[in-house]
Design an enzyme around this catalytic site. Sequence first.
Site, short mmCIF file in Angstrom:
data_model
loop_
_atom_site.label_atom_id
_atom_site.label_comp_id
_atom_site.label_asym_id
_atom_site.label_seq_id
_atom_site.Cartn_x
_atom_site.Cartn_y
_atom_site.Cartn_z
N ASP A 28 -10.03 1.10 1.41
CA ASP A 28 -10.01 2.51 1.78
C ASP A 28 -11.36 3.13 1.41
OD1 ASP A 28 -7.66 2.77 3.12
OD2 ASP A 28 -6.49 3.44 1.41
N ARG A 59 0.74 5.13 16.54
CA ARG A 59 0.90 6.48 16.01
C ARG A 59 0.21 7.49 16.92
NH1 ARG A 59 -2.11 4.96 10.25
NH2 ARG A 59 -3.93 4.00 11.18
N TYR A 79 -9.58 -5.02 3.08
CA TYR A 79 -8.86 -3.87 3.64
C TYR A 79 -9.08 -2.68 2.69
CZ TYR A 79 -4.69 -1.71 5.90
OH TYR A 79 -3.80 -0.90 6.59
N ARG A 127 -8.31 -6.94 13.63
CA ARG A 127 -7.62 -6.15 14.64
C ARG A 127 -8.59 -5.10 15.13
NH1 ARG A 127 -3.86 -8.13 17.11
NH2 ARG A 127 -2.74 -6.18 17.47
N ARG A 152 0.84 -1.21 0.00
CA ARG A 152 0.00 0.00 0.00
C ARG A 152 0.87 1.25 0.00
NH1 ARG A 152 -5.08 -0.08 2.51
NH2 ARG A 152 -4.63 1.72 3.81
N GLU A 185 -2.89 5.88 19.25
CA GLU A 185 -3.63 4.74 18.68
C GLU A 185 -2.91 3.43 19.06
OE1 GLU A 185 -4.81 5.51 14.58
OE2 GLU A 185 -4.52 3.39 14.15
N ARG A 206 9.98 5.66 -2.74
CA ARG A 206 10.38 6.54 -3.86
C ARG A 206 11.82 7.01 -3.70
NH1 ARG A 206 5.59 9.48 -2.20
NH2 ARG A 206 3.79 8.92 -3.49
P1 FAD Z 1 -17.92 0.99 8.50
O1 FAD Z 1 -17.44 2.38 8.50
O2 FAD Z 1 -17.30 0.02 9.47
O3 FAD Z 1 -19.49 1.01 8.69
C1 FAD Z 1 -20.24 -0.13 9.00
C2 FAD Z 1 -21.33 0.31 9.94
O4 FAD Z 1 -22.21 -0.80 10.16
C3 FAD Z 1 -20.80 0.73 11.31
O5 FAD Z 1 -21.24 2.03 11.63
C4 FAD Z 1 -21.38 -0.31 12.26
O6 FAD Z 1 -21.74 0.25 13.52
C5 FAD Z 1 -22.62 -0.76 11.51
N1 FAD Z 1 -23.04 -2.12 11.88
C6 FAD Z 1 -22.29 -3.23 11.90
N2 FAD Z 1 -23.01 -4.27 12.34
C7 FAD Z 1 -24.26 -3.80 12.60
C8 FAD Z 1 -25.44 -4.37 13.12
N3 FAD Z 1 -25.48 -5.67 13.46
N4 FAD Z 1 -26.53 -3.59 13.28
C9 FAD Z 1 -26.51 -2.26 12.96
N5 FAD Z 1 -25.38 -1.67 12.49
C10 FAD Z 1 -24.28 -2.42 12.32
N6 FAD Z 1 -9.58 4.99 4.41
C11 FAD Z 1 -9.05 5.95 3.62
O7 FAD Z 1 -9.45 6.08 2.44
N7 FAD Z 1 -8.11 6.83 4.09
C12 FAD Z 1 -7.64 6.76 5.37
O8 FAD Z 1 -6.79 7.56 5.76
C13 FAD Z 1 -8.17 5.74 6.23
N8 FAD Z 1 -7.74 5.62 7.49
C14 FAD Z 1 -8.28 4.67 8.30
C15 FAD Z 1 -7.82 4.59 9.62
C16 FAD Z 1 -8.36 3.65 10.47
C17 FAD Z 1 -7.87 3.58 11.88
C18 FAD Z 1 -9.34 2.73 10.00
C19 FAD Z 1 -9.91 1.68 10.91
C20 FAD Z 1 -9.78 2.79 8.69
C21 FAD Z 1 -9.26 3.76 7.82
N9 FAD Z 1 -9.70 3.88 6.50
C22 FAD Z 1 -9.16 4.85 5.70
C23 FAD Z 1 -10.71 2.96 5.95
C24 FAD Z 1 -12.14 3.49 6.07
O9 FAD Z 1 -12.45 3.71 7.43
C25 FAD Z 1 -13.11 2.45 5.50
O10 FAD Z 1 -12.77 2.11 4.18
C26 FAD Z 1 -14.58 2.88 5.50
O11 FAD Z 1 -14.91 3.70 6.57
C27 FAD Z 1 -15.44 1.63 5.54
O12 FAD Z 1 -16.82 1.96 5.39
P2 FAD Z 1 -17.91 0.81 5.58
O13 FAD Z 1 -19.22 1.43 5.33
O14 FAD Z 1 -17.52 -0.38 4.77
O15 FAD Z 1 -17.73 0.31 7.08
N1 UDP Z 2 3.66 0.39 8.13
C1 UDP Z 2 4.92 0.33 8.71
N2 UDP Z 2 5.44 1.46 9.27
C2 UDP Z 2 4.79 2.63 9.29
C3 UDP Z 2 3.51 2.69 8.69
C4 UDP Z 2 2.98 1.55 8.13
O1 UDP Z 2 5.53 -0.72 8.73
O2 UDP Z 2 5.33 3.62 9.82
C5 UDP Z 2 3.12 -0.86 7.55
C6 UDP Z 2 2.24 -1.62 8.56
O3 UDP Z 2 2.38 -3.01 8.35
C7 UDP Z 2 0.85 -1.13 8.19
C8 UDP Z 2 0.96 -1.06 6.68
O4 UDP Z 2 2.29 -0.57 6.44
O5 UDP Z 2 -0.14 -2.02 8.62
C9 UDP Z 2 -0.07 -0.16 5.99
O6 UDP Z 2 0.04 1.15 6.53
P1 UDP Z 2 -1.12 2.21 6.41
O7 UDP Z 2 -0.61 3.50 6.95
O8 UDP Z 2 -1.64 2.18 5.02
O9 UDP Z 2 -2.18 1.61 7.41
P2 UDP Z 2 -3.60 2.16 7.90
O10 UDP Z 2 -3.58 3.66 7.75
O11 UDP Z 2 -4.61 1.48 7.04
O12 UDP Z 2 -3.64 1.76 9.32
#
Ligand code: FAD
Ligand code: UDP
Length: 373
Positions: free
Chosen positions: A350, A277, A348, A247, A170, A300, A174
């Site tokens: 985004d 982080r 996984y 996780r 991901r 986090e 560079r």
């Molecule tokens: P979710 O957002 O998980 O929504 C599912 C919803 O269903 C939840 O609100 C849950 O409560 C509800 N639900 C589940 N089961 C039930 C039930 N039984 N009854 C009623 N409701 C229920 N993406 C990026 O593009 N850029 C980023 O920088 C980025 N950073 C991230 C950082 C973190 C820490 C995490 C965890 C994810 C990140 N993502 C990022 C990914 C992004 O969060 C997801 O791709 C996106 O939010 C997923 O949307 P979703 O609708 O699939 O799921």
């Molecule tokens: N990663 C790492 N070092 C860093 C940041 C990321 O080794 O400083 C690795 C780690 O395995 C992580 C993966 O790269 O799970 C993807 O990172 P990303 O920032 O895309 O993760 P997210 O934002 O989805 O948590």
Amino acid sequence: MSDYDYLIVGSGLFGATFARQATDAGYKCLVIDKREHIGGNVYSEKREGIDVHVYGAHIFHTSNDRIWEYVNRFAKFNNYINKPKVRFEDNVYSFPINLMTLHQLWGVTTPAEAEAKLEEVRIPCENPDNLEDWILSQVGREVYETFVKGYTMKQWQRDPKELPASIIKRLPIRLTFDENYFFDKYQGIPVEGYTSMVQNMLEGIEVRTGVDYFADKEALDSLAEKIVFTGKIDEYYDFRFGELEYRTLRFEHESIDGDFQGNAVINYTHPEVPFTRILEHKHFQPQTAAAIPNTIITREYSDEYKRGKTPYYPINNDKNNKMYKKYEVLARNEPGVIFGGRLAEYKYYDMHQVIGSALYKSRKELEKRSNNS
Ligand code: FAD
Ligand code: UDP
């Protein structure tokens, strides 16, 4: 005759996109969410004048014109570009790995010098399909141990040899001074926050929060002709093939004065620092950050998921992917239910990929429906 055409379980980006598309096509939707708020994991909240990414840093990025235009219907985006830093022992490094990182580590100053040094340290591998072998084959052991090993062990609590290389692919590597975390054409964060964006997506659509689908499945099913399910697919099938692994995360938010770290995201890659982080939310809005005297930071921590916790990251290793395939076969033969999103597709994803998947699945569904009517 049902009350609604679609019952949409989950108000995250998949559910909100599907609901918008179906509503715009003339269908009646009810969206439920077991959380007390909309937006799923992108939910953000104004606290002390700062928009806080409550479930971790969310930076929107895409190269797809259609998806970028779509989200811009619901939010004005700022020009934030993600340039996190890495803290390892007492040093701060540029990250993702780029020429500045290698300059800071080795003193190299040009792409050619960096390439020559990498050529010396790379550990070749014929078929680098796991995370460790792949990264060693690209950048060698010192870079691996400084930037990747500790962070990855904390994040996934698994030997990097047992994780797929796709997790680390991901991130760009560079040999230029480009520090952008993403490759994409478009990037930014909604100026009014993600919650406002999702609110706009759900405008005019009935939403009930604090409602768990499984607590009252029969009654809820009877309300609508079809279900759109965005929760955990293994839970939908009562875990009959076993439990998919995830996780979970723990977020420790803290309000303090001043500017804590001078950047929105700093990764802590040392194995002995317990968190992965620290986010500093005001820096996600660079235009206004300097004028805000206080600050909110979030540490986090990553942990193994257990029932009752929030599943944030699917662990897409061979064992889980095989189990998911079995659930997927059942889902494909379920005419009354559409499965989508990070949890129901066990991917996984985004944000842009979730929206892309919802636009695709809603288009297919709505075409089918209009052909049948
Ligand atoms: P979710 O957002 O998980 O929504 C599912 C919803 O269903 C939840 O609100 C849950 O409560 C509800 N639900 C589940 N089961 C039930 C039930 N039984 N009854 C009623 N409701 C229920 N993406 C990026 O593009 N850029 C980023 O920088 C980025 N950073 C991230 C950082 C973190 C820490 C995490 C965890 C994810 C990140 N993502 C990022 C990914 C992004 O969060 C997801 O791709 C996106 O939010 C997923 O949307 P979703 O609708 O699939 O799921
Ligand atoms: N990663 C790492 N070092 C860093 C940041 C990321 O080794 O400083 C690795 C780690 O395995 C992580 C993966 O790269 O799970 C993807 O990172 P990303 O920032 O895309 O993760 P997210 O934002 O989805 O948590």
